[in-house]
Design a protein around this motif. Sequence first.
Motif, PDB file in Angstrom:
ATOM      1  N   GLU A 359      44.785  -5.153 -17.101  1.00  0.00           N
ATOM      2  CA  GLU A 359      43.718  -6.066 -17.528  1.00  0.00           C
ATOM      3  C   GLU A 359      42.336  -5.481 -17.294  1.00  0.00           C
ATOM      4  O   GLU A 359      41.332  -6.179 -17.365  1.00  0.00           O
ATOM      5  CB  GLU A 359      43.848  -7.408 -16.786  1.00  0.00           C
ATOM      6  CG  GLU A 359      45.148  -8.142 -17.078  1.00  0.00           C
ATOM      7  CD  GLU A 359      45.338  -8.391 -18.556  1.00  0.00           C
ATOM      8  OE1 GLU A 359      44.356  -8.806 -19.219  1.00  0.00           O
ATOM      9  OE2 GLU A 359      46.454  -8.184 -19.063  1.00  0.00           O
ATOM     10  N   GLY A 360      42.282  -4.187 -16.988  1.00  0.00           N
ATOM     11  CA  GLY A 360      41.009  -3.525 -16.728  1.00  0.00           C
ATOM     12  C   GLY A 360      40.965  -2.976 -15.319  1.00  0.00           C
ATOM     13  O   GLY A 360      41.694  -3.450 -14.427  1.00  0.00           O
ATOM     14  N   PRO A 361      40.125  -1.979 -15.072  1.00  0.00           N
ATOM     15  CA  PRO A 361      40.031  -1.368 -13.744  1.00  0.00           C
ATOM     16  C   PRO A 361      39.625  -2.375 -12.674  1.00  0.00           C
ATOM     17  O   PRO A 361      38.683  -3.144 -12.862  1.00  0.00           O
ATOM     18  CB  PRO A 361      38.944  -0.292 -13.924  1.00  0.00           C
ATOM     19  CG  PRO A 361      38.953   0.004 -15.386  1.00  0.00           C
ATOM     20  CD  PRO A 361      39.261  -1.303 -16.051  1.00  0.00           C
ATOM     21  N   ARG A 362      40.345  -2.381 -11.576  1.00  0.00           N
ATOM     22  CA  ARG A 362      40.028  -3.236 -10.439  1.00  0.00           C
ATOM     23  C   ARG A 362      40.172  -2.424  -9.168  1.00  0.00           C
ATOM     24  O   ARG A 362      41.050  -1.583  -9.055  1.00  0.00           O
ATOM     25  CB  ARG A 362      40.970  -4.448 -10.362  1.00  0.00           C
ATOM     26  CG  ARG A 362      40.815  -5.428 -11.491  1.00  0.00           C
ATOM     27  CD  ARG A 362      41.850  -6.540 -11.408  1.00  0.00           C
ATOM     28  NE  ARG A 362      41.574  -7.505 -10.357  1.00  0.00           N
ATOM     29  CZ  ARG A 362      42.265  -7.632  -9.229  1.00  0.00           C
ATOM     30  NH1 ARG A 362      43.283  -6.828  -8.981  1.00  0.00           N
ATOM     31  NH2 ARG A 362      41.950  -8.554  -8.337  1.00  0.00           N
ATOM     32  N   ALA A 363      39.280  -2.676  -8.228  1.00  0.00           N
ATOM     33  CA  ALA A 363      39.326  -1.954  -6.965  1.00  0.00           C
ATOM     34  C   ALA A 363      38.785  -2.851  -5.867  1.00  0.00           C
ATOM     35  O   ALA A 363      38.207  -3.909  -6.124  1.00  0.00           O
ATOM     36  CB  ALA A 363      38.512  -0.675  -7.058  1.00  0.00           C
ATOM     37  N   PHE A 364      38.995  -2.414  -4.643  1.00  0.00           N
ATOM     38  CA  PHE A 364      38.431  -3.105  -3.493  1.00  0.00           C
ATOM     39  C   PHE A 364      37.230  -2.313  -3.012  1.00  0.00           C
ATOM     40  O   PHE A 364      37.351  -1.144  -2.620  1.00  0.00           O
ATOM     41  CB  PHE A 364      39.471  -3.233  -2.379  1.00  0.00           C
ATOM     42  CG  PHE A 364      38.951  -3.947  -1.156  1.00  0.00           C
ATOM     43  CD1 PHE A 364      38.597  -5.282  -1.216  1.00  0.00           C
ATOM     44  CD2 PHE A 364      38.805  -3.272   0.044  1.00  0.00           C
ATOM     45  CE1 PHE A 364      38.109  -5.942  -0.100  1.00  0.00           C
ATOM     46  CE2 PHE A 364      38.326  -3.924   1.170  1.00  0.00           C
ATOM     47  CZ  PHE A 364      37.976  -5.267   1.085  1.00  0.00           C
ATOM     48  N   GLU A 365      36.065  -2.924  -3.125  1.00  0.00           N
ATOM     49  CA  GLU A 365      34.800  -2.320  -2.679  1.00  0.00           C
ATOM     50  C   GLU A 365      34.517  -0.976  -3.346  1.00  0.00           C
ATOM     51  O   GLU A 365      33.797  -0.138  -2.817  1.00  0.00           O
ATOM     52  CB  GLU A 365      34.785  -2.196  -1.148  1.00  0.00           C
ATOM     53  CG  GLU A 365      34.865  -3.569  -0.470  1.00  0.00           C
ATOM     54  CD  GLU A 365      34.825  -3.493   1.049  1.00  0.00           C
ATOM     55  OE1 GLU A 365      34.973  -2.369   1.597  1.00  0.00           O
ATOM     56  OE2 GLU A 365      34.668  -4.548   1.680  1.00  0.00           O
ATOM     57  N   GLY A 366      35.118  -0.759  -4.510  1.00  0.00           N
ATOM     58  CA  GLY A 366      34.838   0.443  -5.279  1.00  0.00           C
ATOM     59  C   GLY A 366      35.554   1.689  -4.812  1.00  0.00           C
ATOM     60  O   GLY A 366      35.395   2.751  -5.421  1.00  0.00           O
ATOM     61  N   VAL A 367      36.379   1.597  -3.761  1.00  0.00           N
ATOM     62  CA  VAL A 367      36.952   2.825  -3.191  1.00  0.00           C
ATOM     63  C   VAL A 367      38.469   2.808  -3.016  1.00  0.00           C
ATOM     64  O   VAL A 367      39.069   3.867  -2.823  1.00  0.00           O
ATOM     65  CB  VAL A 367      36.306   3.158  -1.819  1.00  0.00           C
ATOM     66  CG1 VAL A 367      34.858   3.553  -1.974  1.00  0.00           C
ATOM     67  CG2 VAL A 367      36.442   1.998  -0.854  1.00  0.00           C
ATOM     68  N   MET A 368      39.125   1.645  -3.075  1.00  0.00           N
ATOM     69  CA  MET A 368      40.555   1.596  -2.808  1.00  0.00           C
ATOM     70  C   MET A 368      41.236   0.582  -3.711  1.00  0.00           C
ATOM     71  O   MET A 368      40.580  -0.273  -4.318  1.00  0.00           O
ATOM     72  CB  MET A 368      40.823   1.232  -1.341  1.00  0.00           C
ATOM     73  CG  MET A 368      40.218   2.166  -0.322  1.00  0.00           C
ATOM     74  SD  MET A 368      40.577   1.680   1.394  1.00  0.00           S
ATOM     75  CE  MET A 368      42.287   2.163   1.527  1.00  0.00           C
ATOM     76  N   MET A 369      42.591   0.666  -3.770  1.00  0.00           N
ATOM     77  CA  MET A 369      43.388  -0.271  -4.540  1.00  0.00           C
ATOM     78  C   MET A 369      44.627  -0.678  -3.747  1.00  0.00           C
ATOM     79  O   MET A 369      45.207   0.156  -3.041  1.00  0.00           O
ATOM     80  CB  MET A 369      43.852   0.362  -5.852  1.00  0.00           C
ATOM     81  CG  MET A 369      42.752   0.748  -6.815  1.00  0.00           C
ATOM     82  SD  MET A 369      43.449   1.422  -8.350  1.00  0.00           S
ATOM     83  CE  MET A 369      44.173   2.954  -7.733  1.00  0.00           C
ATOM     84  N   PRO A 370      45.065  -1.928  -3.868  1.00  0.00           N
ATOM     85  CA  PRO A 370      46.333  -2.310  -3.241  1.00  0.00           C
ATOM     86  C   PRO A 370      47.491  -1.584  -3.907  1.00  0.00           C
ATOM     87  O   PRO A 370      47.431  -1.260  -5.100  1.00  0.00           O
ATOM     88  CB  PRO A 370      46.400  -3.828  -3.478  1.00  0.00           C
ATOM     89  CG  PRO A 370      45.492  -4.093  -4.629  1.00  0.00           C
ATOM     90  CD  PRO A 370      44.418  -3.065  -4.551  1.00  0.00           C
ATOM     91  N   ASP A 371      48.529  -1.308  -3.138  1.00  0.00           N
ATOM     92  CA  ASP A 371      49.755  -0.643  -3.608  1.00  0.00           C
ATOM     93  C   ASP A 371      49.587   0.859  -3.822  1.00  0.00           C
ATOM     94  O   ASP A 371      50.509   1.519  -4.303  1.00  0.00           O
ATOM     95  CB  ASP A 371      50.293  -1.278  -4.904  1.00  0.00           C
ATOM     96  CG  ASP A 371      50.604  -2.751  -4.743  1.00  0.00           C
ATOM     97  OD1 ASP A 371      51.149  -3.123  -3.684  1.00  0.00           O
ATOM     98  OD2 ASP A 371      50.299  -3.534  -5.673  1.00  0.00           O
ATOM     99  N   PHE A 372      48.423   1.409  -3.468  1.00  0.00           N
ATOM    100  CA  PHE A 372      48.208   2.850  -3.587  1.00  0.00           C
ATOM    101  C   PHE A 372      47.690   3.366  -2.248  1.00  0.00           C
ATOM    102  O   PHE A 372      46.497   3.660  -2.090  1.00  0.00           O
ATOM    103  CB  PHE A 372      47.244   3.159  -4.726  1.00  0.00           C
ATOM    104  CG  PHE A 372      47.793   2.817  -6.088  1.00  0.00           C
ATOM    105  CD1 PHE A 372      48.442   3.779  -6.848  1.00  0.00           C
ATOM    106  CD2 PHE A 372      47.700   1.525  -6.575  1.00  0.00           C
ATOM    107  CE1 PHE A 372      48.970   3.460  -8.090  1.00  0.00           C
ATOM    108  CE2 PHE A 372      48.219   1.195  -7.816  1.00  0.00           C
ATOM    109  CZ  PHE A 372      48.865   2.157  -8.574  1.00  0.00           C
ATOM    110  N   PRO A 373      48.585   3.495  -1.251  1.00  0.00           N
ATOM    111  CA  PRO A 373      48.157   3.865   0.104  1.00  0.00           C
ATOM    112  C   PRO A 373      47.538   5.252   0.161  1.00  0.00           C
ATOM    113  O   PRO A 373      47.945   6.173  -0.547  1.00  0.00           O
ATOM    114  CB  PRO A 373      49.471   3.822   0.901  1.00  0.00           C
ATOM    115  CG  PRO A 373      50.436   3.043   0.059  1.00  0.00           C
ATOM    116  CD  PRO A 373      50.033   3.296  -1.352  1.00  0.00           C
ATOM    117  N   ASN A 374      46.532   5.362   1.017  1.00  0.00           N
ATOM    118  CA  ASN A 374      45.892   6.660   1.280  1.00  0.00           C
ATOM    119  C   ASN A 374      45.312   7.297   0.022  1.00  0.00           C
ATOM    120  O   ASN A 374      45.169   8.516  -0.057  1.00  0.00           O
ATOM    121  CB  ASN A 374      46.874   7.641   1.942  1.00  0.00           C
ATOM    122  CG  ASN A 374      47.219   7.225   3.359  1.00  0.00           C
ATOM    123  OD1 ASN A 374      46.884   6.118   3.789  1.00  0.00           O
ATOM    124  ND2 ASN A 374      47.884   8.094   4.088  1.00  0.00           N
TER     125      ASN A 374
END
Length: 487
Positions: A359-374
């Motif tokens: 549904e479009g790019p989403r991130a947390f605080e511009g630097v991380m994503m859930p389900d993609f550790p490290n």
Amino acid sequence: MNSPRIAIVGAGISGICMAVALQRAGFTDFTIYEKGADYGGTWRDNSYPGLVCDVPSRYYQFRFAMNPEWTHLYSAGPEIRQYLVGVAREHGLHRSTRFDTEVTGAVFDGSAWQVTTSEGGTREFDFVLCATGFLHHPNRPDIPGLDEFGGTVMHSARWQHDVELTGKRVGVIGTGSTGTQLVSALAGKVPRVVMFQRTPQWILPTVNRAYSPVSKRLYQAIPALGQLPYLFNRAAFAVFSQGLVHPGRVRRLIQWVVERNLRSVKDPELRRKLTPDYQAMCKRLVVSDRFYQVVQRPDVALVTEGIDRIEKDAVVTADGQRHELDIIVLATGFDSHAFMRPMAITGTGGRTLDQAWAEGPRAFEGVMMPDFPNLFMLVGPHSPFANHPLTAVAEAQSSRIVGWLRRWQAGEFATIAPTGAATDRFNARMRAAAPSTVWTTGCQSWYLGKDGLPELWPWTPGAYEKLIRSTPDPVDYDLRQRVAIGK
């Protein structure tokens, strides 16, 4: 202490910044993968005539690498590229960089990332830092007949320097910063320039003055002096950014300035064609000291009719007019929503990046994503990159990433990712704040996502830097320890 194995993808502004930040923090086990042949990112790829940065030189630089040699208030593209290459070489990054090597995929196997490159090999890393930027996939318009044009067709980001311009009629499709810079540079050097405009732009006037030899010697003699113009520009941009995110006096002042600038176009009909029907800054504001002068030249034509098709020797507009040309330049921008793609990235549970961003790019605080550790991003989705120096954004985000790496090294966790709930809250807050921004006042731009709302940070860049440099709230993260074999 263990040293994390780190992959940095991209050797542009943010990749260079991240690598230097790692060095300064004592992390040396990193590899930079760069699909191009040198450093510079967008400043390497773009080399078209007239290319100039729209952020002042003494602000568009790293605070750890102040450059006393800037020649102008606004630097030309080759000068910025030279600066970035110089920073990378000065810090010895070439020893850790693999050029002409594109990262094609990365799979998280539960404890580490398996990174695959265009060379066919796979290496294991504890962290993947995506410094791919967002302006590196040229957007080629779908215009009937474009591939049948008998002359030269080139995108502004793939400029063909072996093409002779002398005596050629040149058409420029696009009117953003690139289009206005190209027309300004080509006018008077070729017999005719035709600019095909779909949407007019507001132009912020400026004077790109040259720095005197005396001032450069002064900055060389007293390096700390470079902090003064940096801080001055930072304060000026802080005021400017208020107009981006809040209606009020700043927004009205900028509107007055650009409208006054437009009045320098004497022909009423031409001025009407150049007048946008949206507020200033709704699209990225174009900064120019020459465009309105150039567009009034007799050898420059502004065409506002839509393009119907392209024939072997001409662009045909909807009114039936044939505009005969020898060269067509596509100043049509980039796929700004691609970010790391087309890298095939797979996180926990087999979840792919394309699925996460359906549904479009989403991130947390511009630097991380859930389900993609490290996995970290620099200048990722929702970063404050509207008329703001990416050097400052990259430095702030590098600081946050280094902080997490230090905690990993101290044994506080083995893997980290933001929780889905925290990411949802962050994105909900941004969307709630979006309506007050200038980007929602009635224009179409690459800032907008599928839902019609801007995907940019909707507050000031200063507020973002304060957030990203603050201590992270543990409740927002899924921190996991390595599970011992047999336990």
